[in-house]
Design a protein around this motif. Structure first.
Motif, PDB file in Angstrom:
ATOM      1  N   LEU A  85       0.834  -1.199   0.000  1.00 21.23           N
ATOM      2  CA  LEU A  85       0.000   0.000   0.000  1.00 21.23           C
ATOM      3  C   LEU A  85       0.868   1.248   0.000  1.00 21.23           C
ATOM      4  N   LYS A  86       0.642   2.134  -0.981  1.00 21.97           N
ATOM      5  CA  LYS A  86       1.310   3.436  -1.015  1.00 21.97           C
ATOM      6  C   LYS A  86       0.483   4.458  -0.246  1.00 21.97           C
ATOM      7  N   GLY A  87      -0.832   4.385  -0.392  1.00 21.41           N
ATOM      8  CA  GLY A  87      -1.723   5.315   0.278  1.00 21.41           C
ATOM      9  C   GLY A  87      -3.043   5.437  -0.454  1.00 21.41           C
ATOM     10  N   HIS A  88      -3.780   6.489  -0.110  1.00 23.96           N
ATOM     11  CA  HIS A  88      -5.084   6.756  -0.713  1.00 23.96           C
ATOM     12  C   HIS A  88      -5.081   8.141  -1.347  1.00 23.96           C
ATOM     13  N   TYR A  89      -5.446   8.169  -2.618  1.00 24.12           N
ATOM     14  CA  TYR A  89      -5.579   9.431  -3.333  1.00 24.12           C
ATOM     15  C   TYR A  89      -7.069   9.691  -3.464  1.00 24.12           C
TER      16      TYR A  89
END
Length: 166
Positions: A85-89
């Motif tokens: 997981l990189k993150g949430h955009y």
């Protein structure tokens, strides 16, 4: 919820509209549609690498995208090809419309980034939003957009972006 009996996701086109013009169209797999929220998965659709300084979107990244018919935003879970997981955009948008194999979403310039660990929450493109003229052209939409960004920001800072996706 599976979207067809063969348990094989259907394909559709995601159409991102900005300022009345199609910005990008890309194919995605329709994972779920409960009548309110539509969830799709697609590889990074940009050309090459997009480096924001705080995150890089690059070929191989996988986006699981959640769009609502009754909310003014979309939340995109971003993972590497290996599944990290990189993150949430989060995009502030008008409510999504799905018909005839096309999911159409109008981008309203405001965005929010939330890192995978939740410690980096960034409001993005507020200058673009101010310059867009939406406040004068459609005050109701502008108010809904700023309210949506505030809601997402508060959820992110309370550790709750993931609660939108369950």
């Amino acid at each position: 919820m599976s979207v067809n009996s063969a348990d094989r996701p259907a394909r559709l086109d995601v159409v991102l509209v900005k300022a009345g013009r199609t910005k990008i169209t890309y194919p995605a797999e329709l994972l779920a549609d409960d009548g309110t929220r539509v969830t799709v998965r697609a590889p990074w659709a940009g050309a090459g690498v997009r480096d924001f300084g705080f995150v890089r979107f690059e070929p191989g990244d996988v986006f699981t995208e959640h769009y609502w018919r009754d909310r003014w935003y979309a939340v995109k879970e971003v993972r590497t090809a290996a599944g990290t997981l990189k993150g949430h955009y989060c995009d502030v948008t008008r409510p999504a419309e799905l018909s005839a194999g096309r999911l159409v979403v109008e981008d309203l310039d405001l965005d929010l980034w939330v890192s995978a660990d939740g410690t980096d929450v960034r409001r993005l493109d507020e200058d673009e939003f101010a310059a867009s003229g939406l406040v004068a052209a459609d005050p109701g939409a502008a108010a809904a957009a700023t309210s949506a960004l505030d809601e997402l920001d508060a959820l992110a800072r309370e550790g709750g972006i993931a609660t939108l996706l369950t």
